[in-house]
Motif scaffolding. Structure first.
Motif, short mmCIF file in Angstrom:
data_model
loop_
_atom_site.label_atom_id
_atom_site.label_comp_id
_atom_site.label_asym_id
_atom_site.label_seq_id
_atom_site.Cartn_x
_atom_site.Cartn_y
_atom_site.Cartn_z
N THR A 73 0.84 -1.20 0.00
CA THR A 73 0.00 0.00 0.00
C THR A 73 0.88 1.25 0.00
N PRO A 74 0.73 2.13 -0.98
CA PRO A 74 1.51 3.37 -1.00
C PRO A 74 1.19 4.24 0.22
N THR A 75 2.24 4.75 0.85
CA THR A 75 2.07 5.64 2.01
C THR A 75 3.06 6.81 1.88
N PRO A 76 2.84 7.68 0.90
CA PRO A 76 3.79 8.76 0.64
C PRO A 76 4.01 9.66 1.86
N LYS A 77 5.28 9.82 2.21
CA LYS A 77 5.74 10.69 3.30
C LYS A 77 5.21 10.29 4.67
N ALA A 78 4.58 9.13 4.78
CA ALA A 78 4.07 8.65 6.07
C ALA A 78 5.13 7.73 6.69
N SER A 79 6.05 8.32 7.46
CA SER A 79 7.18 7.54 7.97
C SER A 79 7.03 7.14 9.43
N THR A 80 5.92 7.48 10.06
CA THR A 80 5.65 7.03 11.43
C THR A 80 4.35 6.25 11.45
N CYS A 81 4.20 5.44 12.47
CA CYS A 81 2.96 4.65 12.59
C CYS A 81 1.75 5.56 12.69
N ALA A 82 1.89 6.67 13.40
CA ALA A 82 0.76 7.60 13.53
C ALA A 82 0.38 8.19 12.17
N ASP A 83 1.41 8.52 11.36
CA ASP A 83 1.14 9.06 10.03
C ASP A 83 0.44 8.03 9.15
N VAL A 84 0.91 6.78 9.22
CA VAL A 84 0.34 5.71 8.40
C VAL A 84 -1.12 5.48 8.79
N LEU A 89 -4.27 6.03 6.23
CA LEU A 89 -5.10 4.90 5.82
C LEU A 89 -6.45 4.87 6.54
N GLY A 90 -6.64 5.74 7.52
CA GLY A 90 -7.91 5.78 8.24
C GLY A 90 -8.15 4.54 9.08
N VAL A 91 -7.09 4.02 9.71
CA VAL A 91 -7.20 2.82 10.54
C VAL A 91 -6.71 3.13 11.95
N PRO A 92 -7.09 2.32 12.94
CA PRO A 92 -6.59 2.54 14.31
C PRO A 92 -5.07 2.38 14.38
N LEU A 93 -4.42 3.20 15.19
CA LEU A 93 -2.98 3.09 15.38
C LEU A 93 -2.60 1.70 15.88
N THR A 97 25.73 -8.54 14.69
CA THR A 97 24.39 -9.12 14.49
C THR A 97 23.36 -7.99 14.54
N ILE A 98 22.48 -7.99 13.56
CA ILE A 98 21.42 -6.98 13.50
C ILE A 98 20.12 -7.58 14.04
N TRP A 99 19.44 -6.82 14.87
CA TRP A 99 18.21 -7.26 15.53
C TRP A 99 17.06 -6.32 15.12
N LEU A 100 15.92 -6.92 14.79
CA LEU A 100 14.72 -6.15 14.49
C LEU A 100 13.72 -6.38 15.62
N LEU A 101 13.43 -5.33 16.40
CA LEU A 101 12.47 -5.42 17.49
C LEU A 101 11.15 -4.78 17.05
N LEU A 102 10.06 -5.50 17.27
CA LEU A 102 8.74 -5.08 16.81
C LEU A 102 7.81 -4.81 17.99
N VAL A 103 7.26 -3.59 18.04
CA VAL A 103 6.26 -3.25 19.04
C VAL A 103 5.06 -2.62 18.33
N ARG A 104 3.91 -2.69 18.96
CA ARG A 104 2.71 -2.13 18.35
C ARG A 104 2.86 -0.62 18.20
N GLY A 105 2.19 -0.06 17.22
CA GLY A 105 2.36 1.34 16.87
C GLY A 105 2.10 2.31 18.00
N ASP A 106 1.22 1.98 18.92
CA ASP A 106 0.92 2.88 20.04
C ASP A 106 1.76 2.57 21.27
N HIS A 107 2.69 1.63 21.15
CA HIS A 107 3.55 1.26 22.28
C HIS A 107 4.97 1.79 22.06
N SER A 108 5.77 1.80 23.12
CA SER A 108 7.16 2.25 23.02
C SER A 108 8.09 1.17 23.57
#
Length: 581
Positions: free
Chosen positions: A255-266, A270-274, A298-309
């Motif tokens: 899905t194209p998300t021009p200039k939307a580089s944060t979860c809040a922007d996305v 897209l009109g969806v809940p954070l 070693t590179i690590w990818l940590l994933l948290v929900r958009g409204d979490h820190s």
């Protein structure tokens, strides 16, 4: 005490570099005077508060069975090299050399010195348990000292260290210190909360912080109003916000998300809940050889929900990250993801990475993440179907207000606090490193179990002011106020009747052991009142010619909205009752 025999120095305005309210008020009220960055002279008014805090601490430490000694500020590096902290601690540990080129440190804490004493003096099980404490100057070379005494470089602390023969005994010593701390902070007259905490650089089995409640506090304190649960946010367990993973219902779609580089922007675009988005954070760990040369990263990818820190303390306890981690560089991120930050995700990686999903993310379905391509995200993502299950699922997020309490007895609330005390059950961290043993009943050497217990004496002043102040100045609890009562005579230098009545009341209160100040400077009433409101003396008595002729004086508590008239013949008993309440 009479003002003419003391030192009272106040300012109408705080210096421009004073940031927080405690810093501003302590400078204005003449409690401290800046000597250098993070280094202050404690002026007579401020020193009186420090001495009262120390007296309460000493009383309760002695009551709990601790024994006072005094360890040096300057300590030989050899002891710190035994535990490895000389090498491990960063530049905040001030290292110096003497004229013989020998290494020393300016102590930020004294575990090594007290453990050295214990291994020499506590040789038998008959000598245990023991608890030593001191109140001493410390130095921590903060990179950016700020907030006055709240984050200074030189400061005063009370440190206690317990030594026991086994874990059960050590737990009893720990509990005795915890109970003593509760009594100390109750006597100081401050609103506080004890919370479970991370052991941090001190290390150990378990620890609890004592936090003075203040809206300006640096720490977030998590508690459950309907249970006993309380913890620093660094340690508070976050239960999954999604109890169970639902079946996939959406198709995977770029899905194209021009200039939307944060979860809040996305989410907004897209009109969806954070809460349907997933945030990507990229860490790196470096493995070195014995010579200190880099072997691999070693590179690590940590994933948290958009409204979490991300909770970095929790992340630092994961297998593979315990030895230390850093945030990946821009070049490392592009090398592994083929994209700059802002559109990263776990699908379509250029090179393998370790994927760690927070508990909540592991239970999500149909979620949105970065597509590893500028201005592009992927919607309808599901574990198992669209990407492998994560390498590790763990609690790596900060809790939010309203999250379920880990003890299952309600929901969580959050308030701010200022750490002023910390108790640690260290176990054998230091005694093992320094071979501090005692001989048991059978004559066999055993490692001593250790605890350490700190209170920031000078930090308490700043914390108390942050909690208790108003637009006029400080609001000290009587127990630690520089003076309990101030007598403000109007026209002391002009009226023999006012002077005689003020001197008599001053002498009567002193005879009762009251810490009283008589302001005999001859200041105008407005200036005199403003000084003592700024300084924060809890009880004020005003005498004037007019009032004495009517047989009355004025009393006003520092937090009272207005003064009240009291019969001159009853003022002594009136003040005594106020002090006792």
């Amino acid at each position: 005490m009479k003002a003419s025999q003391f030192f009272v120095s106040t300012l109408k305005e705080a210096p421009a570099d004073a940031e927080v309210m405690s810093h501003k008020l302590m400078l204005r009220a003449g409690f401290i005077k800046r000597l250098g960055a993070g280094i202050y002279t404690y002026m007579p008014m401020g020193l009186r508060v420090i001495r009262k805090v120390e007296a309460i601490i000493r009383d309760e430490m002695n009551r709990a069975g601790a024994i006072e000694l005094l360890m040096p500020v300057v300590q030989p590096a050899e002891l710190w090299q035994e535990t490895g902290r000389f090498q491990k601690m960063g530049p905040e540990l001030l290292r110096v050399k003497d004229r013989h080129d020998r290494d020393f440190i300016i102590q930020p804490t004294s575990e090594e010195v007290i453990t050295d004493i214990a291994r020499q003096e506590l040789r038998s099980y008959r000598a245990l348990p023991k608890n030593f404490y001191h109140i001493q100057t410390k130095f921590r070379d903060e990179r950016r000292p700020r907030f006055g005494v709240m984050r200074g470089r030189e400061f005063t602390m009370k440190d206690a260290y317990s030594f026991d023969r086994d874990l059960d005994s050590a737990r009893k010593s720990y509990q005795a210190m915890f109970d003593a701390y509760v009594r100390i902070f109750e006597r100081l007259g401050l609103q506080f909360r004890a919370v479970a905490a991370d052991t941090g650089a001190i290390g150990g089995e378990v620890s609890q912080e004592f936090q003075v409640i203040a809206d300006t506090g640096e720490d977030a304190l998590v508690y459950c109003p309907t249970s006993d649960f309380a913890a620093n946010i660094e340690l508070a367990e976050a239960l999954p916000a999604v109890a169970q993973r639902a079946a996939a219902t959406a198709a995977l779609q770029r899905t194209p998300t021009p200039k939307a580089s944060t979860c809040a922007d996305v989410a907004a675009l897209l009109g969806v809940p954070l809460q349907t988005t997933v945030k990507s954070l990229v860490l790196a760990t470096d493995e070195t050889d014995d010579a200190g040369d880099l072997k691999q990263t070693t590179i690590w990818l940590l994933l948290v929900r958009g409204d979490h820190s991300l909770n970095e303390v929790k992340a630092g306890k994961l297998a593979g990250l315990k030895a230390g981690y850093r945030f990946a560089t821009a070049s490392e991120i592009e090398d592994h993801f083929g994209c700059k930050p802002g559109f990263l995700g776990p699908i379509g990686l250029r090179k393998p990475v370790k994927v760690v999903a927070d508990r909540t993310v592991a239970n999500m379905s149909d979620f949105i993440c970065g597509a590893n391509e500028p201005d592009m995200h992927i919607t309808g993502v599901n574990w198992g179907r669209d990407l492998p299950e994560p390498d590790l699922v763990a609690d790596i997020r900060n809790v939010l207000e309203g999250d379920p309490s880990p003890d299952g007895k309600g929901v969580l609330a959050i308030q701010r606090g200022i750490e002023v005390g910390h108790v640690f059950l260290l176990g054998t961290n230091y005694t093992k490193a320094m071979d501090a043993t005692y001989l048991d009943e059978s004559g066999k050497p055993q490692l001593m179990m250790m605890g350490c217990y700190g209170i920031g004496v000078t930090r308490i002043l700043g914390a108390a002011i942050e909690q208790r102040h108003d637009e006029r100045g400080m609001l000290w609890p009587t127990a630690i106020a520089p003076f309990s009562v101030v007598i403000c005579p109007i026209g002391y230098d002009r009226s023999a009747e006012v002077q005689a009545a003020a001197d008599q009341l001053h002498e009567q209160l002193e005879a009762l052991g009251v810490d009283v100040m008589l302001d005999n400077r001859g200041e105008r009433p407005g200036a005199m009142f403003a000084d003592w409101e700024l300084i924060g003396v809890p009880h004020r008595v005003v005498l004037s010619d007019r009032g004495l002729k009517e047989g009355k004086v004025e009393y006003q508590g520092r937090a009272d909205a207005q003064a009240s008239a009291v019969a001159a013949t009853e003022v002594l008993d009136f003040v005594k009752a106020k002090l006792a309440s």
